[in-house]
Design an enzyme around this catalytic site. Structure first.
Site, PDB file in Angstrom:
ATOM      1  CG  HIS A   1      -6.713  60.070  -2.202  1.00 14.04           C
ATOM      2  ND1 HIS A   1      -5.685  59.178  -2.337  1.00 14.04           N
ATOM      3  CD2 HIS A   1      -6.549  60.629  -0.978  1.00 14.04           C
ATOM      4  CE1 HIS A   1      -4.932  59.205  -1.246  1.00 14.04           C
ATOM      5  NE2 HIS A   1      -5.436  60.090  -0.414  1.00 14.04           N
TER       6      HIS A   1
ATOM      7  CG  HIS B   1      -1.131  59.482  -2.866  1.00  8.97           C
ATOM      8  ND1 HIS B   1      -0.252  58.495  -2.527  1.00  8.97           N
ATOM      9  CD2 HIS B   1      -1.777  59.819  -1.710  1.00  8.97           C
ATOM     10  CE1 HIS B   1      -0.358  58.245  -1.235  1.00  8.97           C
ATOM     11  NE2 HIS B   1      -1.280  59.020  -0.718  1.00  8.97           N
TER      12      HIS B   1
ATOM     13  CG  HIS C   1      -7.592  63.420   3.269  1.00 10.53           C
ATOM     14  ND1 HIS C   1      -7.332  62.324   4.059  1.00 10.53           N
ATOM     15  CD2 HIS C   1      -6.736  63.322   2.216  1.00 10.53           C
ATOM     16  CE1 HIS C   1      -6.360  61.591   3.522  1.00 10.53           C
ATOM     17  NE2 HIS C   1      -5.981  62.179   2.402  1.00 10.53           N
ATOM     18  CG  LEU C   2     -15.006  64.619   2.743  1.00 11.01           C
ATOM     19  CD1 LEU C   2     -16.320  63.865   2.570  1.00 11.01           C
ATOM     20  CD2 LEU C   2     -15.088  65.987   2.081  1.00 11.01           C
TER      21      LEU C   2
ATOM     22  CG  ASP D   1      -3.786  63.157  -1.079  1.00 13.41           C
ATOM     23  OD1 ASP D   1      -4.564  63.109  -0.099  1.00 13.41           O
ATOM     24  OD2 ASP D   1      -2.565  62.903  -0.981  1.00 13.41           O
TER      25      ASP D   1
ATOM     26  N   GLY E   1       0.000  68.054   2.948  1.00 13.57           N
ATOM     27  CA  GLY E   1      -1.316  68.020   2.310  1.00 13.57           C
ATOM     28  C   GLY E   1      -1.674  69.329   1.651  1.00 13.57           C
TER      29      GLY E   1
END
Ligand code: DOR
Length: 423
Positions: free
Chosen positions: A56, A227, A58-59, A300, A319
Protein backbone atom coordinates in the site's frame (compact mmCIF):
# COMPACT_ATOMS: atom_id res chain seq x y z
CA UNK A 1 31.58 -9.80 -10.14
CA UNK A 2 30.28 -11.59 -7.03
CA UNK A 3 29.07 -9.87 -3.89
CA UNK A 4 29.02 -11.48 -0.46
CA UNK A 5 26.89 -10.43 2.50
CA UNK A 6 29.04 -11.59 5.40
CA UNK A 7 28.61 -12.24 9.07
CA UNK A 8 24.84 -11.99 9.43
CA UNK A 9 21.99 -14.25 10.47
CA UNK A 10 19.76 -15.28 7.58
CA UNK A 11 16.04 -15.10 8.46
CA UNK A 12 13.34 -16.28 6.07
CA UNK A 13 10.18 -18.39 6.10
CA UNK A 14 12.26 -21.52 6.62
CA UNK A 15 13.86 -20.23 9.85
CA UNK A 16 17.08 -18.64 11.09
CA UNK A 17 20.71 -19.61 10.62
CA UNK A 18 24.14 -17.96 10.65
CA UNK A 19 25.21 -17.76 7.00
CA UNK A 20 26.93 -15.65 4.40
CA UNK A 21 25.05 -15.04 1.16
CA UNK A 22 26.78 -14.76 -2.21
CA UNK A 23 25.06 -12.96 -5.06
CA UNK A 24 26.01 -13.00 -8.72
CA UNK A 25 24.22 -11.77 -11.82
CA UNK A 26 21.10 -10.81 -9.85
CA UNK A 27 20.64 -14.12 -8.05
CA UNK A 28 21.68 -15.90 -4.89
CA UNK A 29 24.46 -18.34 -5.86
CA UNK A 30 25.59 -19.62 -2.46
CA UNK A 31 24.43 -19.64 1.17
CA UNK A 32 26.85 -21.00 3.76
CA UNK A 33 29.68 -20.27 6.13
CA UNK A 34 32.96 -18.50 5.36
CA UNK A 35 32.04 -17.56 1.83
CA UNK A 36 33.97 -15.01 -0.22
CA UNK A 37 33.12 -12.63 -3.04
CA UNK A 38 34.72 -9.82 -5.03
CA UNK A 39 32.80 -7.22 -3.03
CA UNK A 40 31.91 -7.63 0.64
CA UNK A 41 28.97 -6.11 2.54
CA UNK A 42 29.24 -6.31 6.31
CA UNK A 43 26.23 -7.84 8.05
CA UNK A 44 27.80 -8.26 11.50
CA UNK A 45 25.08 -8.13 14.19
CA UNK A 46 22.41 -8.02 11.47
CA UNK A 47 19.56 -10.08 10.06
CA UNK A 48 19.80 -10.87 6.35
CA UNK A 49 16.20 -11.06 5.18
CA UNK A 50 14.15 -11.18 2.01
CA UNK A 51 13.36 -7.61 0.95
CA UNK A 52 10.21 -6.11 2.46
CA UNK A 53 7.06 -5.79 0.35
CA UNK A 54 4.60 -2.92 0.81
CA UNK A 55 1.05 -3.63 -0.33
CA UNK A 56 0.00 0.00 0.00
CA UNK A 57 2.14 2.87 -1.31
CA UNK A 58 1.06 6.17 -2.82
CA UNK A 59 3.77 7.19 -5.29
CA UNK A 60 1.64 10.09 -6.64
CA UNK A 61 2.72 9.73 -10.25
CA UNK A 62 1.15 10.72 -12.57
CA UNK A 63 -0.24 14.06 -11.54
CA UNK A 64 0.89 14.91 -8.00
CA UNK A 65 4.64 15.03 -8.44
CA UNK A 66 4.93 17.92 -5.98
CA UNK A 67 4.23 15.37 -3.23
CA UNK A 68 6.20 12.35 -4.49
CA UNK A 69 7.47 10.66 -7.63
CA UNK A 70 8.15 7.04 -8.45
CA UNK A 71 11.84 7.86 -8.08
CA UNK A 72 11.66 9.62 -4.68
CA UNK A 73 9.11 7.18 -3.28
CA UNK A 74 11.16 4.18 -4.39
CA UNK A 75 14.25 5.70 -2.75
CA UNK A 76 12.29 6.02 0.51
CA UNK A 77 11.17 2.41 0.05
CA UNK A 78 14.71 1.10 -0.49
CA UNK A 79 15.92 2.98 2.60
CA UNK A 80 13.07 1.35 4.52
CA UNK A 81 14.16 -2.12 3.37
CA UNK A 82 11.46 -2.58 0.73
CA UNK A 83 12.37 -4.24 -2.55
CA UNK A 84 8.82 -4.06 -3.90
CA UNK A 85 5.88 -1.72 -3.41
CA UNK A 86 2.36 -1.84 -4.76
CA UNK A 87 1.56 1.62 -6.13
CA UNK A 88 -1.98 2.81 -5.45
CA UNK A 89 -4.11 4.05 -8.37
CA UNK A 90 -5.53 7.27 -6.87
CA UNK A 91 -3.28 9.35 -9.08
CA UNK A 92 -4.33 12.09 -11.52
CA UNK A 93 -5.51 10.65 -13.81
CA UNK A 94 -6.36 7.49 -11.91
CA UNK A 95 -4.66 4.27 -12.99
CA UNK A 96 -7.77 2.88 -14.63
CA UNK A 97 -6.68 1.90 -18.13
CA UNK A 98 -3.79 0.25 -19.94
CA UNK A 99 -2.12 3.53 -20.93
CA UNK A 100 -1.68 4.75 -17.37
CA UNK A 101 -0.63 1.28 -16.18
CA UNK A 102 2.10 1.25 -18.86
CA UNK A 103 3.22 4.76 -17.90
CA UNK A 104 3.73 3.84 -14.22
CA UNK A 105 5.36 0.53 -15.14
CA UNK A 106 7.73 2.45 -17.41
CA UNK A 107 8.65 4.87 -14.60
CA UNK A 108 9.13 1.89 -12.30
CA UNK A 109 11.85 0.41 -14.48
CA UNK A 110 14.32 3.05 -13.22
CA UNK A 111 13.16 2.89 -9.61
CA UNK A 112 15.15 1.72 -6.59
CA UNK A 113 12.59 -1.01 -5.89
CA UNK A 114 10.17 -3.03 -7.98
CA UNK A 115 7.00 -1.04 -8.57
CA UNK A 116 3.91 -3.24 -8.89
CA UNK A 117 0.98 -1.30 -10.24
CA UNK A 118 -2.42 -1.57 -8.58
CA UNK A 119 -5.27 -0.43 -10.79
CA UNK A 120 -8.70 0.98 -10.07
CA UNK A 121 -11.77 -1.26 -9.85
CA UNK A 122 -14.00 1.43 -11.36
CA UNK A 123 -13.38 4.05 -14.01
CA UNK A 124 -11.97 7.19 -12.43
CA UNK A 125 -12.50 5.49 -9.04
CA UNK A 126 -15.98 6.97 -9.31
CA UNK A 127 -17.73 3.77 -8.25
CA UNK A 128 -20.07 3.67 -11.23
CA UNK A 129 -18.64 1.52 -14.03
CA UNK A 130 -16.09 -1.28 -13.94
CA UNK A 131 -12.65 -0.42 -15.29
CA UNK A 132 -11.20 -2.59 -18.09
CA UNK A 133 -9.68 -5.01 -15.62
CA UNK A 134 -8.81 -7.73 -18.15
CA UNK A 135 -6.59 -5.51 -20.28
CA UNK A 136 -4.81 -4.25 -17.16
CA UNK A 137 -4.44 -7.79 -15.77
CA UNK A 138 -2.87 -8.75 -19.11
CA UNK A 139 -0.17 -6.13 -18.40
CA UNK A 140 0.62 -7.79 -15.07
CA UNK A 141 -1.70 -5.94 -12.67
CA UNK A 142 -2.47 -8.36 -9.83
CA UNK A 143 -4.32 -6.09 -7.38
CA UNK A 144 -7.30 -3.83 -8.00
CA UNK A 145 -8.62 -1.19 -5.61
CA UNK A 146 -10.37 2.17 -5.62
CA UNK A 147 -8.25 3.10 -2.57
CA UNK A 148 -9.00 6.49 -1.14
CA UNK A 149 -12.63 5.43 -1.38
CA UNK A 150 -14.45 2.14 -1.09
CA UNK A 151 -16.74 0.77 -3.80
CA UNK A 152 -20.10 1.83 -2.35
CA UNK A 153 -22.45 -0.10 -4.63
CA UNK A 154 -22.73 -3.71 -3.42
CA UNK A 155 -23.99 -4.96 -6.76
CA UNK A 156 -21.06 -3.40 -8.62
CA UNK A 157 -18.64 -4.86 -6.07
CA UNK A 158 -20.19 -8.27 -6.57
CA UNK A 159 -19.65 -7.95 -10.33
CA UNK A 160 -16.05 -6.80 -9.77
CA UNK A 161 -15.38 -9.85 -7.59
CA UNK A 162 -16.90 -12.21 -10.17
CA UNK A 163 -14.93 -10.56 -12.98
CA UNK A 164 -11.69 -10.36 -10.99
CA UNK A 165 -12.06 -13.90 -9.68
CA UNK A 166 -12.17 -15.14 -13.28
CA UNK A 167 -9.01 -13.17 -14.08
CA UNK A 168 -7.14 -14.59 -11.09
CA UNK A 169 -6.50 -11.17 -9.57
CA UNK A 170 -7.18 -9.90 -6.04
CA UNK A 171 -9.66 -7.15 -5.25
CA UNK A 172 -8.60 -4.95 -2.35
CA UNK A 173 -11.01 -2.71 -0.51
CA UNK A 174 -10.66 0.60 1.31
CA UNK A 175 -13.51 -0.06 3.70
CA UNK A 176 -15.52 3.07 4.28
CA UNK A 177 -19.24 3.64 4.01
CA UNK A 178 -19.11 7.10 2.45
CA UNK A 179 -22.46 8.30 3.74
CA UNK A 180 -21.75 7.29 7.33
CA UNK A 181 -18.18 8.63 7.26
CA UNK A 182 -18.93 11.81 5.38
CA UNK A 183 -17.74 15.09 6.88
CA UNK A 184 -15.75 13.22 9.54
CA UNK A 185 -12.14 14.28 9.94
CA UNK A 186 -11.11 11.99 12.80
CA UNK A 187 -12.40 9.02 14.78
CA UNK A 188 -15.84 9.65 16.30
CA UNK A 189 -15.60 9.27 20.04
CA UNK A 190 -14.51 10.95 23.23
CA UNK A 191 -11.70 12.92 21.58
CA UNK A 192 -13.73 14.19 18.64
CA UNK A 193 -16.36 15.43 21.14
CA UNK A 194 -13.78 17.14 23.31
CA UNK A 195 -12.03 18.77 20.36
CA UNK A 196 -15.15 19.74 18.44
CA UNK A 197 -13.86 18.04 15.28
CA UNK A 198 -16.47 16.10 13.31
CA UNK A 199 -15.84 12.37 13.58
CA UNK A 200 -16.46 9.24 11.56
CA UNK A 201 -17.61 6.19 13.53
CA UNK A 202 -15.82 2.84 13.55
CA UNK A 203 -19.00 1.44 12.03
CA UNK A 204 -18.31 3.33 8.76
CA UNK A 205 -15.38 0.95 8.23
CA UNK A 206 -17.00 -2.10 9.79
CA UNK A 207 -20.15 -2.00 7.65
CA UNK A 208 -18.08 -2.42 4.50
CA UNK A 209 -15.90 -5.14 6.03
CA UNK A 210 -19.11 -6.97 6.95
CA UNK A 211 -20.57 -6.50 3.47
CA UNK A 212 -17.44 -7.64 1.65
CA UNK A 213 -17.08 -10.73 3.81
CA UNK A 214 -20.62 -11.55 2.68
CA UNK A 215 -19.65 -10.86 -0.95
CA UNK A 216 -16.54 -13.05 -0.63
CA UNK A 217 -18.83 -15.85 0.54
CA UNK A 218 -21.31 -15.20 -2.27
CA UNK A 219 -18.76 -15.07 -5.08
CA UNK A 220 -15.95 -17.31 -3.80
CA UNK A 221 -13.52 -14.58 -4.92
CA UNK A 222 -10.53 -13.34 -2.91
CA UNK A 223 -10.91 -10.07 -1.01
CA UNK A 224 -8.05 -8.17 0.60
CA UNK A 225 -8.98 -5.61 3.28
CA UNK A 226 -6.78 -2.54 3.32
CA UNK A 227 -5.59 -0.57 6.36
CA UNK A 228 -8.01 -2.04 8.93
CA UNK A 229 -8.22 0.14 12.00
CA UNK A 230 -10.95 -1.02 14.36
CA UNK A 231 -11.33 -3.85 16.87
CA UNK A 232 -14.62 -4.82 15.20
CA UNK A 233 -12.99 -5.14 11.76
CA UNK A 234 -10.19 -7.32 13.13
CA UNK A 235 -12.70 -9.59 14.87
CA UNK A 236 -14.81 -10.00 11.71
CA UNK A 237 -11.82 -10.84 9.54
CA UNK A 238 -10.53 -13.30 12.14
CA UNK A 239 -13.91 -15.07 12.11
CA UNK A 240 -14.14 -15.03 8.30
CA UNK A 241 -10.69 -16.59 7.96
CA UNK A 242 -11.54 -19.20 10.60
CA UNK A 243 -14.62 -20.04 8.53
CA UNK A 244 -12.38 -20.69 5.54
CA UNK A 245 -13.17 -17.64 3.43
CA UNK A 246 -10.45 -16.35 1.08
CA UNK A 247 -9.99 -13.02 2.82
CA UNK A 248 -6.74 -11.36 3.83
CA UNK A 249 -6.09 -8.07 5.59
CA UNK A 250 -3.40 -5.52 6.34
CA UNK A 251 -2.85 -2.94 9.08
CA UNK A 252 -0.62 0.12 9.03
CA UNK A 253 2.09 1.09 11.52
CA UNK A 254 0.15 4.23 12.46
CA UNK A 255 -2.86 2.15 13.44
CA UNK A 256 -0.78 0.11 15.88
CA UNK A 257 1.26 3.01 17.29
CA UNK A 258 -0.95 6.13 17.49
CA UNK A 259 -4.41 6.94 18.86
CA UNK A 260 -7.04 9.60 18.24
CA UNK A 261 -5.73 11.45 21.28
CA UNK A 262 -2.87 12.67 19.00
CA UNK A 263 -5.46 14.88 17.24
CA UNK A 264 -5.65 17.00 20.43
CA UNK A 265 -2.66 18.89 19.02
CA UNK A 266 -4.88 19.93 16.06
CA UNK A 267 -1.80 19.13 13.97
CA UNK A 268 -3.03 17.84 10.58
CA UNK A 269 -0.02 15.52 10.40
CA UNK A 270 -2.22 13.21 12.52
CA UNK A 271 -5.10 13.31 10.04
CA UNK A 272 -5.37 10.06 8.11
CA UNK A 273 -8.00 7.85 6.59
CA UNK A 274 -9.14 5.57 8.16
CA UNK A 275 -8.56 7.80 11.17
CA UNK A 276 -6.43 7.06 14.20
CA UNK A 277 -8.66 5.14 16.60
CA UNK A 278 -8.79 4.43 20.33
CA UNK A 279 -6.31 2.64 22.56
CA UNK A 280 -8.59 -0.42 22.55
CA UNK A 281 -8.46 -0.51 18.75
CA UNK A 282 -4.65 -0.30 18.81
CA UNK A 283 -4.57 -3.30 21.18
CA UNK A 284 -6.92 -5.23 18.86
CA UNK A 285 -4.83 -4.45 15.75
CA UNK A 286 -1.69 -5.62 17.55
CA UNK A 287 -3.47 -8.80 18.64
CA UNK A 288 -4.63 -9.38 15.05
CA UNK A 289 -1.08 -9.05 13.78
CA UNK A 290 0.12 -11.46 16.45
CA UNK A 291 -2.48 -14.21 15.99
CA UNK A 292 -2.75 -14.26 12.19
CA UNK A 293 -6.11 -12.51 11.84
CA UNK A 294 -4.16 -9.84 9.92
CA UNK A 295 -1.66 -11.00 7.31
CA UNK A 296 0.44 -7.95 6.52
CA UNK A 297 1.81 -4.67 7.74
CA UNK A 298 1.30 -2.15 4.93
CA UNK A 299 2.45 1.45 5.13
CA UNK A 300 -0.27 3.47 3.37
CA UNK A 301 2.66 5.83 2.65
CA UNK A 302 0.67 8.96 1.67
CA UNK A 303 2.89 11.95 0.92
CA UNK A 304 1.29 15.39 0.74
CA UNK A 305 2.94 18.67 -0.23
CA UNK A 306 3.38 21.03 2.76
CA UNK A 307 1.15 23.79 1.32
CA UNK A 308 -1.75 21.30 1.29
CA UNK A 309 -1.04 19.32 4.46
CA UNK A 310 -0.31 22.35 6.63
CA UNK A 311 -3.87 23.69 6.55
CA UNK A 312 -6.47 23.69 9.32
CA UNK A 313 -7.32 20.14 10.44
CA UNK A 314 -10.67 20.01 8.65
CA UNK A 315 -9.20 21.21 5.35
CA UNK A 316 -5.95 19.23 5.22
CA UNK A 317 -5.87 16.04 3.13
CA UNK A 318 -5.58 12.76 5.07
CA UNK A 319 -2.37 10.74 4.94
CA UNK A 320 1.06 10.14 6.49
CA UNK A 321 4.49 9.03 5.32
CA UNK A 322 5.33 5.44 6.15
CA UNK A 323 8.02 3.75 4.08
CA UNK A 324 11.09 4.82 6.03
CA UNK A 325 9.68 4.19 9.51
CA UNK A 326 7.55 1.02 9.10
CA UNK A 327 10.18 -1.59 9.92
CA UNK A 328 11.57 0.30 12.90
CA UNK A 329 8.07 0.92 14.29
CA UNK A 330 7.28 -2.77 13.99
CA UNK A 331 10.55 -3.71 15.69
CA UNK A 332 10.09 -1.08 18.40
CA UNK A 333 6.37 -1.38 19.12
CA UNK A 334 5.36 -4.98 18.36
CA UNK A 335 6.38 -7.63 20.82
CA UNK A 336 6.87 -10.30 18.16
CA UNK A 337 9.84 -12.45 17.17
CA UNK A 338 11.73 -11.20 14.11
CA UNK A 339 10.46 -14.12 11.97
CA UNK A 340 6.87 -13.13 12.72
CA UNK A 341 7.57 -9.47 11.90
CA UNK A 342 9.22 -10.38 8.62
CA UNK A 343 6.34 -12.67 7.71
CA UNK A 344 4.06 -9.62 8.06
CA UNK A 345 6.43 -7.30 6.20
CA UNK A 346 7.85 -9.58 3.52
CA UNK A 347 6.69 -13.06 2.55
CA UNK A 348 3.00 -12.78 3.41
CA UNK A 349 2.47 -9.48 1.54
CA UNK A 350 4.56 -10.89 -1.35
CA UNK A 351 2.08 -13.76 -1.63
CA UNK A 352 -0.94 -11.43 -1.47
CA UNK A 353 0.59 -9.24 -4.20
CA UNK A 354 1.22 -12.34 -6.34
CA UNK A 355 4.97 -11.66 -6.55
CA UNK A 356 6.26 -14.41 -4.26
CA UNK A 357 8.18 -15.97 -7.14
CA UNK A 358 10.52 -12.94 -6.99
CA UNK A 359 10.06 -11.37 -3.55
CA UNK A 360 9.74 -12.54 0.03
CA UNK A 361 12.37 -15.30 -0.16
CA UNK A 362 13.33 -17.94 0.83
CA UNK A 363 17.00 -17.05 0.63
CA UNK A 364 18.32 -19.99 -1.36
CA UNK A 365 20.42 -20.68 -4.43
CA UNK A 366 18.73 -19.65 -7.67
CA UNK A 367 16.35 -17.07 -6.17
CA UNK A 368 16.36 -13.45 -7.30
CA UNK A 369 18.52 -11.50 -4.84
CA UNK A 370 15.94 -9.07 -3.43
CA UNK A 371 17.30 -8.72 0.07
CA UNK A 372 17.59 -6.38 3.01
CA UNK A 373 20.07 -6.38 5.86
CA UNK A 374 18.61 -5.15 9.14
CA UNK A 375 20.49 -3.98 12.21
CA UNK A 376 17.91 -4.71 14.94
CA UNK A 377 19.86 -2.86 17.64
CA UNK A 378 20.60 0.43 15.85
CA UNK A 379 18.73 3.39 17.32
CA UNK A 380 17.84 6.57 15.48
CA UNK A 381 15.60 9.60 15.80
CA UNK A 382 13.12 10.41 13.02
CA UNK A 383 14.03 13.72 11.38
CA UNK A 384 11.54 14.77 8.67
CA UNK A 385 14.23 16.77 6.89
CA UNK A 386 16.41 13.70 6.46
CA UNK A 387 13.75 11.49 4.89
CA UNK A 388 14.12 10.66 1.19
CA UNK A 389 10.45 11.24 0.45
CA UNK A 390 9.65 14.50 -1.31
CA UNK A 391 7.06 15.25 1.39
CA UNK A 392 7.59 15.82 5.12
CA UNK A 393 4.34 14.64 6.69
CA UNK A 394 5.60 12.07 9.16
CA UNK A 395 3.78 11.91 12.51
CA UNK A 396 6.92 10.45 14.12
CA UNK A 397 9.20 13.51 14.03
CA UNK A 398 11.54 13.35 17.04
CA UNK A 399 10.58 9.79 17.93
CA UNK A 400 13.43 7.47 18.91
CA UNK A 401 13.20 4.11 17.15
CA UNK A 402 15.17 0.89 17.37
CA UNK A 403 16.08 -1.05 14.22
CA UNK A 404 17.47 0.25 10.97
CA UNK A 405 18.11 -0.98 7.45
CA UNK A 406 21.82 -1.26 6.73
CA UNK A 407 21.79 -2.54 3.13
CA UNK A 408 19.15 -3.23 0.47
CA UNK A 409 19.75 -5.23 -2.71
CA UNK A 410 17.45 -5.17 -5.71
CA UNK A 411 18.05 -8.01 -8.15
CA UNK A 412 21.54 -8.34 -6.76
CA UNK A 413 22.39 -4.65 -7.10
CA UNK A 414 23.03 -2.74 -3.88
CA UNK A 415 20.64 0.23 -3.81
CA UNK A 416 21.29 1.09 -0.15
CA UNK A 417 24.66 0.59 1.56
CA UNK A 418 25.28 1.51 5.21
CA UNK A 419 21.94 3.32 5.35
CA UNK A 420 22.65 5.55 2.33
CA UNK A 421 20.85 5.30 -1.01
CA UNK A 422 23.30 4.82 -3.88
CA UNK A 423 21.25 6.73 -6.43
O1 DOR B 1 -5.02 8.82 4.62
C1 DOR B 1 -5.16 8.42 3.48
N1 DOR B 1 -4.51 8.99 2.47
N2 DOR B 1 -6.01 7.41 3.25
C2 DOR B 1 -6.33 7.03 1.99
O2 DOR B 1 -7.08 6.11 1.84
C3 DOR B 1 -5.78 7.76 0.83
C4 DOR B 1 -4.50 8.38 1.18
C5 DOR B 1 -4.02 9.39 0.16
O3 DOR B 1 -4.06 9.08 -1.04
O4 DOR B 1 -3.54 10.45 0.55
Amino acid sequence: MTLVIRGGEVVDATGRRRADVVVDDGRVVAVGTDLRGDVELDAGGCMVAPGLVDLHTHLRQPGREEAETVETGSRAAALGGFTAVVAMPNTEPAIDDATVVREVQHLGRLALCDVEVAAAITIGRAGERLAPMAEMAALGVRLFTDDGTGVQDARLMRRALEYGGGLGVTLAQHCEDAALASAGHMNEGEWSSRLGIAGQPAEAEELMVMRDIALARLTGARVHFQHLSTAGSVAMVRAARAAGLAVTAEATPHHFTLTDECCASFDPVFKVNPPLRTGADVIAVKAGLADGALNAIATDHAPHAPHLKEQPFDQAPPGMLGLETALALALTELDLPIEALLALLSWQPAAIAGIDDRHGGPIEVGREANLCVIDPAATWVVDPDRLASRARNTPYAGRKLTGRVRHTLLRGEPVVIDGEALR
